[in-house]
Design a protein around this motif. Structure first.
Motif, PDB file in Angstrom:
ATOM      1  N   GLU A 287       0.823  -1.209   0.000  1.00 15.64           N
ATOM      2  CA  GLU A 287       0.000   0.000   0.000  1.00 15.64           C
ATOM      3  C   GLU A 287       0.861   1.265   0.000  1.00 15.64           C
ATOM      4  O   GLU A 287       0.522   2.261  -0.644  1.00 15.64           O
TER       5      GLU A 287
ATOM      6  N   TYR B  69      -7.760  -8.736  -0.597  1.00 15.97           N
ATOM      7  CA  TYR B  69      -6.420  -8.942  -1.138  1.00 15.97           C
ATOM      8  C   TYR B  69      -6.056 -10.401  -0.901  1.00 15.97           C
ATOM      9  O   TYR B  69      -6.026 -10.849   0.240  1.00 15.97           O
TER      10      TYR B  69
ATOM     11  N   LEU C  89      -2.866   5.419   7.212  1.00 17.73           N
ATOM     12  CA  LEU C  89      -3.221   4.003   7.125  1.00 17.73           C
ATOM     13  C   LEU C  89      -3.340   3.392   8.522  1.00 17.73           C
ATOM     14  O   LEU C  89      -2.537   3.690   9.407  1.00 17.73           O
TER      15      LEU C  89
ATOM     16  N   ARG D 227     -10.354   2.691   1.494  1.00 23.17           N
ATOM     17  CA  ARG D 227     -10.192   1.362   0.910  1.00 23.17           C
ATOM     18  C   ARG D 227     -10.099   0.387   2.078  1.00 23.17           C
ATOM     19  O   ARG D 227      -9.106   0.350   2.813  1.00 23.17           O
TER      20      ARG D 227
ATOM     21  N   ARG E 126       1.901   1.623  -3.535  1.00 22.03           N
ATOM     22  CA  ARG E 126       0.770   2.008  -4.390  1.00 22.03           C
ATOM     23  C   ARG E 126       0.429   3.483  -4.237  1.00 22.03           C
ATOM     24  O   ARG E 126       0.237   4.207  -5.239  1.00 22.03           O
TER      25      ARG E 126
ATOM     26  N   SER F 219      -7.038   1.632   4.293  1.00 20.48           N
ATOM     27  CA  SER F 219      -6.181   2.438   3.433  1.00 20.48           C
ATOM     28  C   SER F 219      -7.068   3.456   2.712  1.00 20.48           C
ATOM     29  O   SER F 219      -8.229   3.659   3.100  1.00 20.48           O
TER      30      SER F 219
END
Length: 354
Positions: free
Chosen positions: A244, A320, A260, A285, A247, A277
């Motif tokens: 993350e 995930y 986060l 997210r 990303r 996230s």
């Protein structure tokens, strides 16, 4: 046959054999019977040239008889395998699975070739299909399977019985395989985004015959052991947090990483997701993570709470799935309602008196 099967048949005007193949005793290559006989005739009598597909008298029976006398092995397409053939194939499969679990090198092609010497004229592709059938049986039993053999169902009824019998008879070996695959080793691949792959597609659900599923030893339930392996789960979550970070940095929103929240660590399980996230300043997210050392198609457990939350959060929910963790990691994501992506089967109940 240097042209390959398709080009060879096209050059001489033949279709693929429907009933028989023959194997060259020198090379082990499987060939279409009429095409081989017809082209061989043209080599023997060059002034007449190869026979056409309809140029045989006596049909396939005459062709097979002649090729047998020349030393070719006959392969009957679609014929069910004998009990001895299935047992030999299951044993060979578990030898490869044991090597894979232990991190030892092995050649699928060499195993295939050696196994065919024990079988009744089976082709290379038919052996590969049988190995894929075994993967499907193991997956249905909650057991790991060889990464290179994607599960394929619709096997003969003898196969599930043979696989289950093998597991019950060799519990120590199967236990060793499952134990080895639970090893927690941080992957060397730290490229993160390069680990992204497409998720498996949900295939049409085919109702399989009733098996001995409930009689299998619980300790071999690979999905359940993955879920219970807290060390593996935590290592996977740490890897995803770093994913993350990469990303968000690549999106030009590195500052969002500071917000986060590793929810499963700070609040514990039961929230419905593991990591909070972000997409942008306002859009969350919600990440639920499932980690395994197994392949991309390995089954995993989903709680009622996780399933309900995936529906409630909608587009902001992401599952995930981190696979092959110890071998470098591969990641795919499923967004939104999980019921739209996977087949769900209830496996446990809560019992009460009111």
């Amino acid at each position: 046959m240097q042209l390959g099967r398709t080009k060879f048949l096209a050059r001489y005007g033949y279709g693929k054999s429907r009933d028989f193949l023959v194997r060259d005793p020198k090379t082990g290559t499987d060939c279409d019977s009429k095409a081989i006989a017809g082209v061989a005739y043209g080599k023997q009598f060059p002034d007449q040239g190869p026979l056409t597909a309809d140029g045989f008298s006596g049909g396939e029976a005459t062709v097979m008889s002649a090729l047998t006398r020349l030393g070719f092995a006959i392969i009957r397409i679609g014929e069910d395998w004998s009990e001895a053939e299935v047992a030999a194939t299951v044993t060979d499969y578990f030898e490869m699975l044991r090597a894979e679990a232990a991190g030892l090198p092995f050649s699928k092609s060499e195993h295939n070739q050696a196994l065919r010497r024990q079988l009744n004229g089976r082709s290379k592709s038919s052996v590969e299909l049988k190995h894929q059938n075994i993967s499907a049986v193991l997956d249905a039993l909650g057991l790991p399977y060889i990464n290179g053999y994607k599960p394929r169902g619709n096997s003969q009824l003898l196969l599930p019985k043979s696989v289950q019998a093998y597991v019950l008879e060799h519990q120590q070996l199967v236990g060793t395989i499952v134990d080895a695959l639970e090893e927690v080793k941080l992957p060397g691949d730290k490229t993160y985004l390069a680990a992204l792959v497409e998720p498996p597609t949900r295939e049409a659900l085919v109702r399989a015959p009733v098996t001995m599923r409930n009689r299998m030893p619980r300790k071999f339930d690979y999905a359940a052991r993955d879920e219970a392996n807290r060390s593996l789960g935590r290592a996977g979550e740490q890897w995803v947090i770093e994913f993350e970070q990469q990303r968000l940095t690549d999106l030009g929103r590195a500052e969002l990483f500071q917000r986060l929240d590793w929810v499963s660590d700070t609040q514990g399980d039961g929230v419905g997701f593991d990591i909070l996230s972000f997409e942008d300043d306002a859009l969350h997210r919600f990440i639920e993570l499932k980690t395994t050392n197994g392949g991309l198609g390995s089954s995993f457990l989903v709680s009622h709470n996780e399933l309900a939350f995936s529906k409630e959060a909608g587009e902001q929910f992401y599952l995930y799935r981190v696979c092959q963790f110890r071998d470098g990691s591969r990641l795919f994501t499923l967004g939104g309602d999980l019921a739209q992506h996977v087949h769900l089967k209830p496996i446990d109940y809560r019992a009460s008196f009111r």
